[in-house]
Design a protein around this motif. Structure first.
Motif, short mmCIF file in Angstrom:
data_model
loop_
_atom_site.label_atom_id
_atom_site.label_comp_id
_atom_site.label_asym_id
_atom_site.label_seq_id
_atom_site.Cartn_x
_atom_site.Cartn_y
_atom_site.Cartn_z
N GLN A 271 0.79 -1.23 0.00
CA GLN A 271 0.00 0.00 0.00
C GLN A 271 0.83 1.29 0.00
N PRO A 272 1.92 1.37 0.76
CA PRO A 272 2.69 2.63 0.71
C PRO A 272 3.17 2.97 -0.70
N ALA A 273 3.56 1.96 -1.46
CA ALA A 273 4.00 2.20 -2.83
C ALA A 273 2.83 2.59 -3.72
N PRO B 290 11.76 -2.03 2.25
CA PRO B 290 11.06 -0.84 2.76
C PRO B 290 10.35 -0.03 1.67
N ASP B 291 10.80 -0.17 0.39
CA ASP B 291 10.14 0.60 -0.68
C ASP B 291 8.79 0.02 -1.08
N SER B 292 8.46 -1.14 -0.52
CA SER B 292 7.15 -1.79 -0.73
C SER B 292 6.92 -2.33 -2.13
N ILE B 293 7.97 -2.42 -2.94
CA ILE B 293 7.82 -3.01 -4.28
C ILE B 293 8.84 -4.12 -4.56
N HIS B 294 10.02 -4.01 -3.97
CA HIS B 294 11.04 -5.03 -4.17
C HIS B 294 11.00 -6.03 -3.01
N VAL B 295 11.69 -7.17 -3.22
CA VAL B 295 11.66 -8.22 -2.19
C VAL B 295 13.07 -8.47 -1.67
#
Length: 313
Positions: free
Chosen positions: A197-199, A243-248
Motif C-alpha cells: 500500500q505505501p508504494a 522498505p520501498d514496498s515493491i522489491h523483495v
C-alpha cells in the motif's frame, strides 16, 4: 452419427479390456513364479481381485478410476518434490543450469544476491516486456531449456500501455516471436508481484497490478505457455518486502525459485512426462531428480506461440 468418435470409444474399450486381461495374466504368472513371501502374495491377490472386478465395469468408469488414482499419485509426488526443495535435499539453484530468467529490477536480485550467474539473468532496472527484444541474440545463443519472464512493475506504471488489453496484446505477440526463435525452449510467465500500500499511495497505477496480472494469466493459459503463480508466496511472506514496498528481500528469492521449478514440474506432469523419474526417495536419486527437471523435454510446455512517464524499477 459421429463414426470417428464411436470408433475411438470402441478402440479405447478394447485397450482397457486388453490391459485388464494382460494384468490378470501377469499377476497370476508372478504369483506362480514367486512362491515367496506372504505379503507379496497378498498384494498380488489383491491386485488380481481389483483387476477382475473391473472387467464387469463400464470402460468409462474404469478409466475414471485410473485417472483419479494417477492424479492422487501425482499430487503425492509433487508434495514430495516440494518438500525436498524446501528442506534442501534438492538444491533449487542446481536446477537452473539450463534456464534463463528475464525481467526488471526484481529479477536482478537473482544475480545481485549471487544465487545465479549474471549470464543467466537478463534483467535490468526499469525494464519492460519491450526490452525482451534487446536480448534476442543472447537468448538464441543460450537456447535455454526453460525461460522465465518476470515483468510488469514498470509496464504498468510508465504509461506505454494505456489498458491491460493493449498490454496483453503486445505481450502475446512477443511470446509468439520468442517461440519462433526458441522452438525448443519452455517459456514460463511469472505473475506480477503486487506492490504494498505505501508504494500504491505514491504510484496509484500499481494498484492495478492484480487486474493486469490476471489478464496476462488468461492469455498465457489460452496460448499454452507455462505460468508461475507467485501470489500465494507474496501473501504468506509480506514481511519479505523491502522498505520501498515493491522489491523483495534476499530470503524471498529461494522461495520464488522453488515456485518456478514446481511450475516446470507441474507442466511436465500435465504432459505425462514420467513422474517416476522426477521425484525419488533417496539422496542419491535426488541428483537424478534435479537433472530430470532441468533437461526434461521442452516440448512439454507450449514453448511459446511495452512503454512512459514516471517510475521505473
Amino acid at each position: 452419427m459421429n463414426l470417428r468418435g464411436n470408433g475411438r470409444f470402441r478402440s479405447r474399450r478394447f485397450v482397457i479390456v486388453a490391459v485388464i486381461a494382460i494384468g490378470i495374466v501377469a499377476a497370476i504368472i508372478a504369483a506362480a513364479a514367486g512362491g515367496g513371501r506372504s505379503k507379496k502374495t497378498a498384494e498380488i491377490k489383491e491386485g488380481v481381485a481389483f483387476l477382475k472386478a473391473q472387467e464387469s465395469k463400464d470402460p468409462k468408469a474404469v478409466e475414471q478410476v485410473l485417472t483419479e488414482q494417477k492424479k492422487a499419485k501425482m499430487q503425492a509426488e509433487r508434495a514430495e518434490m516440494q518438500k525436498k526443495l524446501e528442506d534442501g535435499t534438492i538444491d533449487v539453484w542446481s536446477l537452473f543450469g539450463d534456464s534463463v530468467i528475464m525481467g526488471d529490477s526484481r529479477a536482478v536480485g537473482f544475480y545481485t544476491f549471487e544465487f545465479l550467474p549474471q549470464s543467466r539473468v537478463l534483467a535490468d532496472a526499469g525494464n519492460t516486456i519491450a526490452n525482451i527484444k534487446d536480448h534476442e541474440d543472447e537468448l538464441v545463443q543460450l537456447n535455454p531449456a526453460n525461460l522465465f519472464l518476470c515483468y510488469g512493475l514498470n509496464d504498468i506504471s510508465i504509461g506505454l500501455w494505456k489498458t491491460k488489453e493493449d498490454y496483453v496484446k503486445d505481450y502475446a505477440s512477443i511470446l509468439d516471436e520468442l517461440h519462433k526463435k526458441l522452438p525448443d525452449t519452455s517459456i514460463f510467465v511469472n505473475s506480477i508481484i503486487p506492490a504494498q500500500q505505501p508504494a500504491i499511495d505514491s504510484t496509484p497505477a500499481w494498484g492495478n497490478i492484480p487486474e493486469w496480472s490476471d489478464a496476462v494469466h488468461q492469455m498465457v493459459k489460452e496460448k499454452g505457455f507455462g505460468w508461475v503463480d507467485v501470489d500465494g508466496l507474496v501473501s504468506e511472506h509480506q514481511d519479505l518486502y523491502d522498505p520501498d514496498s515493491i522489491h523483495v528481500q534476499r530470503d524471498f528469492y529461494p522461495l520464488w525459485a522453488t515456485q518456478m521449478m514446481l511450475s516446470v514440474y507441474d507442466e511436465q506432469q500435465a504432459q505425462g512426462d514420467g513422474s517416476e523419474d522426477v521425484v525419488s526417495s533417496s539422496d542419491d536419486d535426488a541428483a537424478v531428480s534435479s537433472e530430470s527437471i532441468v533437461s526434461a523435454s521442452s516440448e512439454n510446455v507450449a514453448s511459446s506461440s511495452g512503454k512512459s512517464s514516471s517510475t521505473s524499477s
